[in-house]
Design a protein around this motif. Structure first.
Motif, PDB file in Angstrom:
ATOM      1  N   PRO A   1       0.933  -1.253   0.180  1.00 56.19           N
ATOM      2  CA  PRO A   1       0.060   0.001  -0.075  1.00 56.19           C
ATOM      3  C   PRO A   1       0.901   1.231   0.098  1.00 56.19           C
ATOM      4  O   PRO A   1       1.925   1.316   0.659  1.00 56.19           O
ATOM      5  N   PRO A   2       0.620   2.173  -0.918  1.00 58.76           N
ATOM      6  CA  PRO A   2       1.541   3.384  -0.959  1.00 58.76           C
ATOM      7  C   PRO A   2       1.478   4.400   0.243  1.00 58.76           C
ATOM      8  O   PRO A   2       0.732   4.310   1.192  1.00 58.76           O
ATOM      9  N   LEU A   3       2.479   4.866   0.437  1.00 56.56           N
ATOM     10  CA  LEU A   3       2.820   5.449   1.883  1.00 56.56           C
ATOM     11  C   LEU A   3       1.779   6.760   1.792  1.00 56.56           C
ATOM     12  O   LEU A   3       1.638   7.525   0.916  1.00 56.56           O
ATOM     13  N   GLY A   4       1.041   6.914   3.032  1.00 59.46           N
ATOM     14  CA  GLY A   4      -0.041   7.660   3.194  1.00 59.46           C
ATOM     15  C   GLY A   4      -1.028   7.396   2.791  1.00 59.46           C
ATOM     16  O   GLY A   4      -2.153   8.306   2.557  1.00 59.46           O
ATOM     17  N   ALA A   5      -1.354   6.128   1.976  1.00 60.44           N
ATOM     18  CA  ALA A   5      -2.622   5.984   1.461  1.00 60.44           C
ATOM     19  C   ALA A   5      -3.885   5.993   2.260  1.00 60.44           C
ATOM     20  O   ALA A   5      -5.101   6.272   2.182  1.00 60.44           O
ATOM     21  N   CYS A   6      -3.631   5.783   3.542  1.00 63.90           N
ATOM     22  CA  CYS A   6      -4.604   5.673   4.754  1.00 63.90           C
ATOM     23  C   CYS A   6      -4.553   6.948   5.540  1.00 63.90           C
ATOM     24  O   CYS A   6      -3.725   7.467   6.038  1.00 63.90           O
ATOM     25  N   ASN A   7      -5.726   7.610   5.614  1.00 64.96           N
ATOM     26  CA  ASN A   7      -6.011   8.546   6.536  1.00 64.96           C
ATOM     27  C   ASN A   7      -6.372   8.477   8.019  1.00 64.96           C
ATOM     28  O   ASN A   7      -7.233   7.957   8.329  1.00 64.96           O
ATOM     29  N   GLU A   8      -5.175   8.492   8.821  1.00 63.28           N
ATOM     30  CA  GLU A   8      -5.304   8.160  10.291  1.00 63.28           C
ATOM     31  C   GLU A   8      -6.387   9.078  10.872  1.00 63.28           C
ATOM     32  O   GLU A   8      -7.185   8.424  11.730  1.00 63.28           O
ATOM     33  N   ALA A   9      -6.902  10.109  10.396  1.00 59.16           N
ATOM     34  CA  ALA A   9      -7.968  10.866  11.062  1.00 59.16           C
ATOM     35  C   ALA A   9      -9.126  10.548  10.654  1.00 59.16           C
ATOM     36  O   ALA A   9     -10.073  10.722  11.503  1.00 59.16           O
ATOM     37  N   GLU A  10      -9.538   9.996   9.690  1.00 61.25           N
ATOM     38  CA  GLU A  10     -10.535   9.545   8.966  1.00 61.25           C
ATOM     39  C   GLU A  10     -11.022   7.806   9.118  1.00 61.25           C
ATOM     40  O   GLU A  10     -12.052   7.439   8.805  1.00 61.25           O
ATOM     41  N   GLN A  11      -9.836   7.118   9.022  1.00 62.10           N
ATOM     42  CA  GLN A  11     -10.066   5.614   8.892  1.00 62.10           C
ATOM     43  C   GLN A  11      -9.309   5.091   9.909  1.00 62.10           C
ATOM     44  O   GLN A  11      -8.365   5.428  10.444  1.00 62.10           O
ATOM     45  N   SER A  12      -9.754   3.930  10.189  1.00 64.82           N
ATOM     46  CA  SER A  12      -8.876   2.853  10.900  1.00 64.82           C
ATOM     47  C   SER A  12      -7.839   2.422  10.163  1.00 64.82           C
ATOM     48  O   SER A  12      -7.867   1.425   9.266  1.00 64.82           O
ATOM     49  N   CYS A  13      -6.528   2.411  10.457  1.00 60.13           N
ATOM     50  CA  CYS A  13      -5.355   2.213   9.581  1.00 60.13           C
ATOM     51  C   CYS A  13      -4.628   0.676  10.072  1.00 60.13           C
ATOM     52  O   CYS A  13      -3.545   0.640   9.737  1.00 60.13           O
ATOM     53  N   LEU A  14      -5.343   0.019  10.955  1.00 56.62           N
ATOM     54  CA  LEU A  14      -4.425  -1.323  11.361  1.00 56.62           C
ATOM     55  C   LEU A  14      -4.138  -2.178  10.196  1.00 56.62           C
ATOM     56  O   LEU A  14      -2.822  -2.534  10.124  1.00 56.62           O
ATOM     57  N   ARG A  15      -5.194  -2.578   9.091  1.00 56.60           N
ATOM     58  CA  ARG A  15      -4.589  -3.322   8.028  1.00 56.60           C
ATOM     59  C   ARG A  15      -3.585  -2.741   7.113  1.00 56.60           C
ATOM     60  O   ARG A  15      -2.699  -3.155   6.645  1.00 56.60           O
ATOM     61  N   TYR A  16      -3.521  -1.294   7.169  1.00 56.94           N
ATOM     62  CA  TYR A  16      -2.724  -0.502   6.264  1.00 56.94           C
ATOM     63  C   TYR A  16      -1.295  -0.782   6.890  1.00 56.94           C
ATOM     64  O   TYR A  16      -0.206  -1.119   6.300  1.00 56.94           O
ATOM     65  N   ARG A  17      -1.243  -0.494   8.194  1.00 53.79           N
ATOM     66  CA  ARG A  17       0.117  -0.465   8.802  1.00 53.79           C
ATOM     67  C   ARG A  17       0.549  -2.236   8.918  1.00 53.79           C
ATOM     68  O   ARG A  17       1.822  -2.236   8.887  1.00 53.79           O
ATOM     69  N   ALA A  18      -0.286  -3.050   9.215  1.00 52.85           N
ATOM     70  CA  ALA A  18      -0.062  -4.390   8.978  1.00 52.85           C
ATOM     71  C   ALA A  18       0.715  -4.854   7.766  1.00 52.85           C
ATOM     72  O   ALA A  18       1.429  -5.520   7.768  1.00 52.85           O
ATOM     73  N   ALA A  19       0.057  -4.429   6.500  1.00 49.14           N
ATOM     74  CA  ALA A  19       0.610  -4.597   5.486  1.00 49.14           C
ATOM     75  C   ALA A  19       2.009  -4.080   5.056  1.00 49.14           C
ATOM     76  O   ALA A  19       2.918  -4.883   4.601  1.00 49.14           O
ATOM     77  N   ARG A  20       2.384  -2.819   5.412  1.00 49.40           N
ATOM     78  CA  ARG A  20       3.618  -2.417   5.272  1.00 49.40           C
ATOM     79  C   ARG A  20       4.729  -2.916   6.101  1.00 49.40           C
ATOM     80  O   ARG A  20       5.664  -3.014   5.611  1.00 49.40           O
ATOM     81  N   LEU A  21       4.197  -3.335   7.367  1.00 49.93           N
ATOM     82  CA  LEU A  21       5.136  -3.901   8.451  1.00 49.93           C
ATOM     83  C   LEU A  21       5.508  -5.161   7.632  1.00 49.93           C
ATOM     84  O   LEU A  21       6.513  -5.938   7.862  1.00 49.93           O
ATOM     85  N   SER A  22       4.431  -5.952   7.292  1.00 48.23           N
ATOM     86  CA  SER A  22       4.545  -7.514   6.932  1.00 48.23           C
ATOM     87  C   SER A  22       5.628  -7.238   5.520  1.00 48.23           C
ATOM     88  O   SER A  22       6.403  -7.937   5.318  1.00 48.23           O
ATOM     89  N   ARG A  23       5.645  -6.357   4.613  1.00 47.20           N
ATOM     90  CA  ARG A  23       6.215  -6.269   3.391  1.00 47.20           C
ATOM     91  C   ARG A  23       7.833  -5.872   3.830  1.00 47.20           C
ATOM     92  O   ARG A  23       8.469  -6.572   3.385  1.00 47.20           O
ATOM     93  N   ALA A  24       8.026  -5.203   4.997  1.00 45.41           N
ATOM     94  CA  ALA A  24       9.419  -4.863   5.368  1.00 45.41           C
ATOM     95  C   ALA A  24      10.034  -6.073   5.787  1.00 45.41           C
ATOM     96  O   ALA A  24      11.077  -6.514   6.017  1.00 45.41           O
ATOM     97  N   LEU A  25       9.210  -6.854   6.704  1.00 42.09           N
ATOM     98  CA  LEU A  25       9.657  -8.188   7.413  1.00 42.09           C
ATOM     99  C   LEU A  25      10.086  -9.108   6.051  1.00 42.09           C
ATOM    100  O   LEU A  25      11.031 -10.147   6.419  1.00 42.09           O
ATOM    101  N   MET A  26       9.328  -9.140   5.099  1.00 38.65           N
ATOM    102  CA  MET A  26       9.527 -10.185   4.036  1.00 38.65           C
ATOM    103  C   MET A  26      10.477  -9.976   3.036  1.00 38.65           C
ATOM    104  O   MET A  26      11.286 -10.608   2.402  1.00 38.65           O
ATOM    105  N   ASP A  27      10.612  -8.433   2.758  1.00 41.50           N
ATOM    106  CA  ASP A  27      11.503  -7.857   1.658  1.00 41.50           C
ATOM    107  C   ASP A  27      12.394  -6.849   2.181  1.00 41.50           C
ATOM    108  O   ASP A  27      12.330  -5.758   2.419  1.00 41.50           O
ATOM    109  N   PRO A  28      13.661  -7.505   2.008  1.00 41.23           N
ATOM    110  CA  PRO A  28      14.749  -6.607   2.433  1.00 41.23           C
ATOM    111  C   PRO A  28      15.102  -5.125   1.719  1.00 41.23           C
ATOM    112  O   PRO A  28      15.675  -4.489   2.038  1.00 41.23           O
ATOM    113  N   ASP A  29      14.500  -5.425   0.375  1.00 41.16           N
ATOM    114  CA  ASP A  29      14.681  -4.268  -0.282  1.00 41.16           C
ATOM    115  C   ASP A  29      13.636  -3.092  -0.449  1.00 41.16           C
ATOM    116  O   ASP A  29      13.723  -2.011  -0.840  1.00 41.16           O
TER     117      ASP A  29
END
Length: 748
Positions: A328-356
């Motif tokens: 998910p693109p950086l800043g795609a989820c608006n923290e003020a208007e949406q719950s961004c749990l899944r957004y943060r989880a997707a970016r976290l998971s990608r970082a743990l899987m992909d060293p690049d």
């Protein structure tokens, strides 16, 4: 300058209000005067066909996109088709037809796409209108309007040829029942949804089941059964596989569409690899004392842990996993208007899987370093408890910066298209349950409250010369057992017969070693041939050089499944004996099982009966790997007869099990007392033809089928089902003697 507004003479005010916008849109795709005038002329024409304003409003709305895709010549073609439809009994379908063109233009790019679509609809109307006196249509096609209303959904899921096949089946299956045809095209019947799944561009689980089973067993040493759940085509979200600990079964989606550059089969392989990684390295823990978000992030770390271990073992998985992992693109989820749990989880998971991958997030970088350090330090020794510490800490750290309870959940680009729903990871002491705020895939547990999930089988309909897709629901279970004493007493009564069968078995039972003579290269010297060669040499003749012999292991490579009809008619009493057919069948099965145990073949027994197509029951009585012991005897003692005989589905399920047996020869032996029948089938030929087709399908898989029938009048229908491969037992009381003999003769 041409005054187009003056040329538009439609009297509906709503059409006049829309005309300016429609004209601008049309000029944007077709500025030519001839094109614009044709558009206006046909709009005027549709105003005058007596169907109100809706047809012209829809025409003006959709035609710019249609012309952009297919060209200006489509204006006249579409208007003429709508006019012909409007002057027929199908006038209510005009607006849905015009609306469907927008979905067509977005989905089908080929220049002849519109023409093919119109030809399909014309053929459909011709075949489904209710015709009186053979030439005049007085009543509309009941399936046309629902078909057109669902056309956007169909075109999203299917190619144009897939839509044609979907339509064709509905016409042929319900040509004489307009009400059922309407329900089919409303997507309210099981076979309509089954046809929709079958025609989709992707991979059906049934087509790759064996490959995936071999993959799980060969690479991961997991032989748990793979079962399917039905993917809902109307749900846009990913419907994840699952690992059912209670029933010891792996649930897989029955269909997977290609995605992100991978085929359906490749996605299935990635799903199996992820599930097997959990099977090998994940140990469940109690989850009652954790909040749902903490559990959610624990699952993220655990998923990444087992995926990393899987990629270390099989490096080729990295391409699959990363291709199916969203970013998910950086800043795609608006923290003020949406719950961004899944957004943060997707970016976290990608970082743990992909060293690049650069997450551009300090907190993610910190937890990536902690996770990598643990992976290096402990590797496979890491546990879910370690991931719980990381997941809880990450959630607490990020929760301080945002309100996760506010607004709607953000979903876009957050679904990892190969991971399971993680139910396997948690054990719950309090089963009251919490609301799952993350919308995991449905469990489908309502369908199978006990036992294994159902299996769905096609059924052959000879009247339309095609299969009814996923028409039969089959439930299988391990048959309950009682005391084995009943079977022991039966065997004692047939002591003389058993001695005779022992002699027959010894006569056909292969020896462990067989000598092959006349070999130039072998293990031992064949003394007789060697002496003869020496005599030839002394006599001045050329000796035979084949003076050696070799030995090979000689054994039977045979798998046999005995499928027993357990329908209600087995409760009938045999005249003059006071014994039921079921008791005779139990004796025959017991003696045959004892005989095959002596012979050493792979042998299984299953029983079946049916209560309509929605409930075919398949009972496992003896498995291929089980020996003839008190457990199997206890199941035979507990046999009960009930319901009807839907034979085709049972044969297909037995074929499924036989096809997976490692044997050179495979025999399906069917024991029945009557022709196929069920309470929801009125045509007596229907189930006979389906059973015949099931036998043909088994033959195509290299399985030989033979029927033992105890109906003296059964020659006609048994021959139609099994060809010449059947035995009629006229004297039913001899069944315990004849059944083992038939088996031995077939496998001699």
């Amino acid at each position: 300058m041409t005054d187009y507004h003056a040329q538009f003479t439609c009297g509906f005010q709503s059409a006049k209000d829309l005309f300016a916008d429609a004209l601008n849109a049309m000029q944007g795709v077709c500025p030519d005067t001839v094109c614009i005038e044709a558009f206006i002329d046909r709009a005027n024409f549709l105003c005058k066909i007596g169907l109100g304003a809706e047809p012209v409003l829809t025409f003006m709305d959709v035609m710019p996109e249609v012309v952009k895709r297919y060209g200006a010549e489509t204006i006249e073609r579409v208007a003429r088709f709508a006019y012909e439809m409007g002057r027929s009994p199908n006038k209510k379908a005009v607006v849905p037809f015009l609306q469907s063109l927008l979905a067509l233009a977005h989905r089908v790019e080929s220049p002849d796409g519109l023409e093919r679509y119109l030809e399909m609809l014309a053929d459909f109307i011709k075949r489904t209108e209710i015709v009186v006196h053979g030439h005049q249509s007085l009543y509309p096609s009941k399936g046309l309007v629902p078909l057109l209303e669902n056309m956007p959904l169909l075109l999203r899921q299917l190619s144009l040829e897939g839509v044609r096949a979907f339509m064709d089946y509905g016409v042929r299956a319900y040509n004489h029942n307009p009400d059922h045809q309407q329900e089919y095209f409303e997507l309210k019947t099981p076979d309509s949804l089954a046809m929709l799944r079958r025609q989709r561009e992707g991979t059906l689980f049934v087509d790759v089941e064996r490959q995936l089973g071999v993959l799980a067993a060969g690479l991961w040493d997991c032989e748990l059964p793979l079962r399917t759940f039905t993917v809902d085509p109307e749900l846009p979200s990913y419907q994840a596989p699952f690992f059912d600990r209670d029933n010891e079964v792996i649930g897989m989606p029955d269909f997977v569409a290609p995605a992100r550059g991978l085929s359906g089969l490749q996605i299935y392989r990635a799903q199996i690899a992820h599930l097997m990684a959990h099977f090998k390295w994940s140990q469940p823990m109690i989850g009652d004392n954790m909040s749902p978000p903490a559990r959610f992030f624990t699952e993220v770390f655990e998923d990444c842990r087992v995926d990393r271990l899987a990629m270390q073992r099989f490096p080729g998985l990295e391409r699959y996993f990363l291709a199916l992992h969203p970013v998910p693109p950086l800043g795609a989820c608006n923290e003020a208007e949406q719950s961004c749990l899944r957004y943060r989880a997707a970016r976290l998971s990608r970082a743990l899987m992909d060293p690049d991958f650069d997450p551009e997030d300090e907190i993610i970088e910190v937890f990536r370093d902690r996770f990598n350090a643990l992976m290096v330090e402990k590797g496979e020794a890491l546990t879910l408890a370690d991931m719980k510490e990381l997941g809880t800490a990450y959630y607490v750290k990020t929760r301080a910066q945002t309100d996760d309870k506010g607004g709607d959940m953000f979903y876009e680009d957050t679904e990892v298209l190969y991971r399971d729903d993680n139910r396997y990871l948690w054990i719950y002491i309090d089963d009251s349950g919490e609301e799952d705020i993350f919308d995991h895939a449905p469990d489908n547990e309502d369908e199978t409250p006990q036992g294994l999930p159902p299996r769905y089988y096609d059924e052959w309909d000879y009247s339309m010369n095609d299969y009814r897709p996923e028409w039969v629901t089959l439930y299988e279970r391990l048959h309950p057992q009682e005391s084995p004493a009943k079977i022991d007493n039966m065997l004692a009564r047939h002591e003389l017969l058993i001695k005779q069968l022992k002699k027959m078995v010894e006569a056909i039972k292969p020896q462990d070693k067989r000598r092959i003579r006349y070999q130039e290269e072998g293990a031992e010297l064949d003394l007789d041939i060697a002496i003869r060669a020496m005599i030839d040499i002394k006599a001045g003749l050329n000796p035979d050089p084949r003076i050696l012999y070799d030995t090979v292991t000689d054994n039977r490579s045979m798998a046999v499944l005995l499928l027993v009809d357990l329908s209600q008619s087995l409760n009938n009493t045999l005249p003059g004996t006071g014994r039921t057919l079921l008791e005779l069948a139990e004796e025959a099965l017991a003696i045959m099982s004892y005989t095959v145990e002596l012979l050493g073949d792979r042998f299984a027994i299953a029983g079946f009966h049916s209560d309509t197509r929605h409930r075919v029951l398949y009972h496992h009585i003896k498995g291929f790997t089980e020996h003839w012991d008190d457990t199997v005897k206890g199941r035979l003692s507990a046999l009960e007869a009930a319901f009807s005989t839907r034979m085709g589905a049972a044969i297909r399920h037995a074929t499924h099990y036989l096809s997976h047996q490692p044997a050179e020869k495979k025999l399906l032996l069917v024991l029945t007392d009557g022709e196929p029948a069920d309470i929801d089938v009125k045509d007596p030929e229907y189930l006979i033809e389906d059973a015949h087709m099931a036998v043909a399908e088994a033959h195509q898989q290299g399985i030989f089928s033979h029927c033992v029938n105890i109906d003296p009048n059964g020659d006609d229908y048994v021959k139609r089902i099994f060809g010449g491969h059947y035995t009629i037992i006229d004297h039913v009381e001899r069944l315990p003697e004849r059944l083992p003999q038939v088996f031995l003769n077939l496998t001699r």
